[in-house]
Scaffold this active site. Structure first.
Site, mmCIF file in Angstrom:
data_model
loop_
_atom_site.group_PDB
_atom_site.id
_atom_site.type_symbol
_atom_site.label_atom_id
_atom_site.label_comp_id
_atom_site.label_asym_id
_atom_site.label_seq_id
_atom_site.Cartn_x
_atom_site.Cartn_y
_atom_site.Cartn_z
ATOM 1 N N ASP A 29 20.728 107.347 20.977
ATOM 2 C CA ASP A 29 20.432 108.567 20.227
ATOM 3 C C ASP A 29 20.101 108.183 18.781
ATOM 4 O O ASP A 29 20.850 107.433 18.150
ATOM 5 C CB ASP A 29 21.632 109.520 20.265
ATOM 6 C CG ASP A 29 21.282 110.927 19.833
ATOM 7 O OD1 ASP A 29 20.670 111.083 18.757
ATOM 8 O OD2 ASP A 29 21.627 111.873 20.571
ATOM 9 N N HIS A 92 19.090 116.338 29.294
ATOM 10 C CA HIS A 92 19.630 115.031 28.956
ATOM 11 C C HIS A 92 21.141 115.132 28.796
ATOM 12 O O HIS A 92 21.666 116.186 28.475
ATOM 13 C CB HIS A 92 18.975 114.446 27.703
ATOM 14 C CG HIS A 92 19.048 115.312 26.489
ATOM 15 N ND1 HIS A 92 18.281 116.455 26.332
ATOM 16 C CD2 HIS A 92 19.802 115.209 25.364
ATOM 17 C CE1 HIS A 92 18.551 117.009 25.153
ATOM 18 N NE2 HIS A 92 19.480 116.280 24.572
ATOM 19 N N PHE A 93 21.800 114.023 29.061
ATOM 20 C CA PHE A 93 23.250 113.947 28.983
ATOM 21 C C PHE A 93 23.628 112.988 27.864
ATOM 22 O O PHE A 93 23.122 111.874 27.804
ATOM 23 C CB PHE A 93 23.831 113.437 30.309
ATOM 24 C CG PHE A 93 23.487 114.316 31.479
ATOM 25 C CD1 PHE A 93 24.339 115.331 31.867
ATOM 26 C CD2 PHE A 93 22.301 114.133 32.178
ATOM 27 C CE1 PHE A 93 24.027 116.154 32.952
ATOM 28 C CE2 PHE A 93 21.973 114.942 33.264
ATOM 29 C CZ PHE A 93 22.833 115.952 33.638
ATOM 30 N N HIS A 94 24.509 113.444 27.011
ATOM 31 C CA HIS A 94 25.002 112.615 25.909
ATOM 32 C C HIS A 94 26.250 111.870 26.369
ATOM 33 O O HIS A 94 27.125 112.466 27.000
ATOM 34 C CB HIS A 94 25.403 113.481 24.711
ATOM 35 C CG HIS A 94 24.290 114.266 24.122
ATOM 36 N ND1 HIS A 94 23.640 113.885 22.970
ATOM 37 C CD2 HIS A 94 23.708 115.431 24.512
ATOM 38 C CE1 HIS A 94 22.713 114.781 22.672
ATOM 39 N NE2 HIS A 94 22.737 115.726 23.604
#
Length: 134
Positions: A29, A92-94
């Site tokens: 990120d 999206h996955f953090h």
């Protein structure tokens, strides 16, 4: 793929992609909540979680599991914003590692007090709805 989507562009140009397979890819990120904040992104474009294929979501979860084990991330949060505070309209996955009080996800978790009759009434209704999952 959506030619207007930054994540689709990152994938197609292989820009700073840390890992990819046929279903997901992982990037760091660029506006992290903590050091080591990663994004696990389904390859197929979809704005909302329910736009994704079930197997792509399951594969993303398996990839998250493998990534945190591989990297030795012990304390972390998994976050998926679905419309609300979603900065990029591509699911999206953090993975947000919790390193210390500064390098972690901070949530202002305010619970809502509810009367017991509300809970009982909604448990009944929701049980009926969840029977449809089978």
């Amino acid at each position: 793929m959506d030619s207007e989507c930054i994540f689709c562009s990152i994938y197609s140009k292989d820009m700073n992609v840390l890992y990819k397979d046929s279903r997901v890819f992982i990037i760091l990120d660029i506006r992290p909540l903590s050091k080591g904040h990663l994004l696990v992104i389904p390859v197929k474009h979809g704005e909302f979680l329910y736009d994704c294929e079930e197997e792509d979501v399951a594969h993303a979860m398996r990839t998250i599991w493998k990534a945190v084990k591989l990297l030795g991330i012990k304390k972390f949060n998994i976050l998926q914003n679905n419309g609300h505070i979603q900065s990029v309209p591509h699911v999206h996955f953090h993975i947000v590692p919790c390193i210390d009080k500064v390098n972690c996800l901070k949530i202002d978790w305010k619970v809502v007090d509810t009367p017991l009759d509300y809970v009982n009434e909604n448990v009944k209704k929701l049980k009926e709805e969840f029977k449809k999952l089978n």
